[in-house]
Design a protein around this motif. Structure first.
Motif, PDB file in Angstrom:
ATOM      1  N   UNK A 130       0.827  -1.205   0.000  1.00  0.00           N
ATOM      2  CA  UNK A 130       0.000   0.000   0.000  1.00  0.00           C
ATOM      3  C   UNK A 130       0.863   1.258   0.000  1.00  0.00           C
ATOM      4  N   UNK A 131       1.966   1.240   0.760  1.00  0.00           N
ATOM      5  CA  UNK A 131       2.881   2.388   0.762  1.00  0.00           C
ATOM      6  C   UNK A 131       3.433   2.630  -0.636  1.00  0.00           C
ATOM      7  N   UNK A 135       2.878   5.881  -3.140  1.00  0.00           N
ATOM      8  CA  UNK A 135       3.980   6.619  -3.758  1.00  0.00           C
ATOM      9  C   UNK A 135       3.831   6.673  -5.278  1.00  0.00           C
ATOM     10  N   UNK A 136       3.405   5.535  -5.869  1.00  0.00           N
ATOM     11  CA  UNK A 136       3.233   5.492  -7.320  1.00  0.00           C
ATOM     12  C   UNK A 136       2.105   6.422  -7.751  1.00  0.00           C
ATOM     13  N   UNK A 142       1.619  13.798  -9.805  1.00  0.00           N
ATOM     14  CA  UNK A 142       2.529  14.930 -10.017  1.00  0.00           C
ATOM     15  C   UNK A 142       2.893  15.059 -11.491  1.00  0.00           C
ATOM     16  N   UNK A 143       3.187  13.901 -12.123  1.00  0.00           N
ATOM     17  CA  UNK A 143       3.551  13.924 -13.542  1.00  0.00           C
ATOM     18  C   UNK A 143       2.399  14.451 -14.390  1.00  0.00           C
ATOM     19  N   UNK A 144       1.180  14.021 -14.074  1.00  0.00           N
ATOM     20  CA  UNK A 144       0.011  14.470 -14.831  1.00  0.00           C
ATOM     21  C   UNK A 144      -0.210  15.970 -14.636  1.00  0.00           C
TER      22      UNK A 144
END
Length: 206
Positions: A130-131, A135-136, A142-144
């Motif tokens: 889950x962590x 993060x993913x 952020x990338x989007x």
């Protein structure tokens, strides 16, 4: 196990209430003077009441908590602490909300320690996955956002109206860097950054 039965309760902040946990411990049979309670984060085990509890534990004692997250939040640290209590101190742990997490000896001969270890390892794996998923998802978000032109971090300090004239005076050798920065009410580092940005962007140098 013929030892003492202790209870442990924890909430993260001083304005949170311990009553629900204390009621559950009392219902299990833990005496009020055998309960240790912290109002502290579960990010690690550096908590005053928890330390006092562990210092008292001897072989055959039992630690009762309402749920595994009251013991802690980080499963890697929980695993380490769990092994320390059950294998080094030879005390037992009982998690009321999850009956499989009960390392007391059972009259029917069930290998309770082994079962609890397997369950805890599984919970640790799920928490780790889950962590990583969080993060993913954060990285993808952020990338989007960056692809849409969203900029992160503190907004850049806006250059004052007198910036061009001040820069010209500095580049002409009439004032120092510090005097230029003082004139614009910014630090020298900010002024240097503006000059560097001008050079990188190919701005006209006066």
């Amino acid at each position: 196990m013929d030892g003492k039965v202790y209870g442990y309760a924890r909430v993260s902040s001083k304005d949170q209430n311990l009553d629900r946990q204390l009621d559950a411990l009392a219902e299990f049979g833990v005496e009020a003077d055998m309960v240790f309670a912290d109002k502290a984060s579960g990010k690690d085990f550096d908590r005053p009441e928890y330390k006092l509890l562990v210092a008292r534990l001897t072989e055959g004692d039992v630690v009762v908590v309402k749920s595994i997250d009251r013991l802690g939040r980080d499963y890697d640290e929980i695993l380490e602490e769990w092994r320390s209590i059950t294998k080094e101190l030879k005390s037992a742990i009982v998690v009321l909300d999850m009956p499989l997490l009960d390392t007391r000896e059972k009259p029917d001969g069930l290998t309770s320690v082994l079962i609890a270890d397997i369950v805890l390892q599984l919970l640790s794996y799920v928490a780790q996955v889950e962590r990583e998923n969080i993060k993913q998802r954060q990285a993808e978000g952020i990338a989007a956002a960056q692809a849409r032109g969203v900029r992160f971090g503190r907004p850049k300090k806006k250059r004052p109206a007198c910036y061009e004239a001040t820069k010209a005076s500095y580049l002409g050798g009439h004032i120092t860097r510090q005097e230029a920065a003082d004139r614009m009410k910014v630090c020298v580092t900010t002024f240097d950054r503006w000059l560097k940005s001008d050079r990188e962007e190919g701005a006209d140098v006066v």
